[in-house]
Write a protein that holds these residues in place. Structure first.
Motif, PDB file in Angstrom:
ATOM      1  N   LYS A  28       0.822  -1.215   0.000  1.00 49.89           N
ATOM      2  CA  LYS A  28       0.000   0.000   0.000  1.00 49.89           C
ATOM      3  C   LYS A  28       0.857   1.267   0.000  1.00 49.89           C
ATOM      4  O   LYS A  28       0.473   2.286  -0.556  1.00 49.89           O
ATOM      5  N   THR A  29       2.013   1.202   0.657  1.00 49.91           N
ATOM      6  CA  THR A  29       2.835   2.406   0.834  1.00 49.91           C
ATOM      7  C   THR A  29       4.292   2.138   0.447  1.00 49.91           C
ATOM      8  O   THR A  29       4.697   0.992   0.223  1.00 49.91           O
ATOM      9  N   GLU A  59       5.148   6.955   4.068  1.00 47.87           N
ATOM     10  CA  GLU A  59       3.696   6.732   4.141  1.00 47.87           C
ATOM     11  C   GLU A  59       3.013   6.970   2.802  1.00 47.87           C
ATOM     12  O   GLU A  59       1.812   6.733   2.661  1.00 47.87           O
ATOM     13  N   THR A  61       1.323   6.664  -0.618  1.00 47.02           N
ATOM     14  CA  THR A  61       0.596   5.536  -1.223  1.00 47.02           C
ATOM     15  C   THR A  61       1.169   5.204  -2.601  1.00 47.02           C
ATOM     16  O   THR A  61       1.427   6.102  -3.402  1.00 47.02           O
TER      17      THR A  61
END
Lengths: 77, 168
Positions: A28-29, A59, A61
């Motif tokens: 996701k990150t 963090e 994305t």
């Protein structure tokens, strides 16, 4: 589609990784990308990250098709 | 008083302003060629240049060679962003940044930054700003070969604005 991962300079040697494609599953990150390629090695404190050639933080994305890069502080000029 | 000098601020195409080269850099040749191709005689009154050259010493050690690595694509984009910011901040006729990559020897020019403007203040200030921004933001990395043939990555650039540091 996959995520293209690139490492430069001392980071390439630290991870023994120049360029590689990884699957998007479970990613996701930027931090997830690191965990996927780092083989348990911690991210050095001064590591810089880029997504699609723009600086990004851990963090940030990531999406399928993105290019994610890890490298040390820059020393040009 | 109205001025005839009117660099087309922020609207000009600056994409020719960045060159990453692997061949030997001759900054004075680059400067002359670029000026003849892209500048209009009589329009600019000041040209400020910075040339960075490879030293044969660093952090107390003798250095016999260096390899400069970059991130193709991102490096050019970052330099373009830095140049666009300079055009926003100062009234400049044009900017040129040429940076060498690959293997270098002591004495080889590494980088040229040139700024053309109507007056010296903008040219000097923008040139300094561009060089410092390049040093801190453009993805290049130096790997040095020392006199004992060992190699090491340069870990960080010196801060050119620091008062106790004379080495830019």
């Amino acid at each position: 589609m996959a995520i293209k991962v690139k490492c430069f300079a001392s980071m390439r040697e630290y991870l023994d990784l120049s360029e590689r494609e990884i699957g998007i599953d479970g990613i996701k990150t930027v931090a997830d990308v690191w965990r996927s390629v780092a083989g348990g090695k911690p991210m050095p404190e001064n590591t810089l990250c880029a997504v699609n050639q723009s600086q990004a933080n851990e963090e940030f994305t990531v999406n399928s098709g993105d290019e994610v890069a890890f490298f040390p502080p820059v020393t040009g000029g | 008083m109205a001025s005839r000098h009117n660099p087309t601020k922020n609207t000009r195409d600056h994409t020719h302003s960045v060159r990453i080269i692997t061949e030997k850099l001759d900054p004075w040749h680059e400067l002359t060629v670029y000026q003849n191709e892209h500048l209009t005689k009589g329009q600019f009154g000041a040209t400020a240049t910075f040339v960075g050259t490879m030293r044969d010493f660093n952090e107390g050690d003798g250095v016999t060679g260096m390899t400069l690595e970059h991130y193709p694509g991102m490096t050019e984009a970052q330099l373009q962003t830095i140049i666009d910011e300079a055009h926003e901040q100062w009234t400049l006729d044009d900017v040129l940044v040429v940076h060498r990559v690959g293997p270098l020897l002591p004495g080889d020019p590494i980088v040229l930054v040139a700024c053309w403007s109507a007056h010296r203040a903008a040219a000097f200030d923008a040139c300094r700003h561009l060089m410092e921004a390049l040093k801190s933001r453009a993805p290049f990395w130096k790997n040095e070969t020392l006199t004992d043939q060992s190699n090491r990555w340069v870990e960080k650039n010196t801060d050119g604005y620091s008062p106790d540091n004379n080495s830019v």
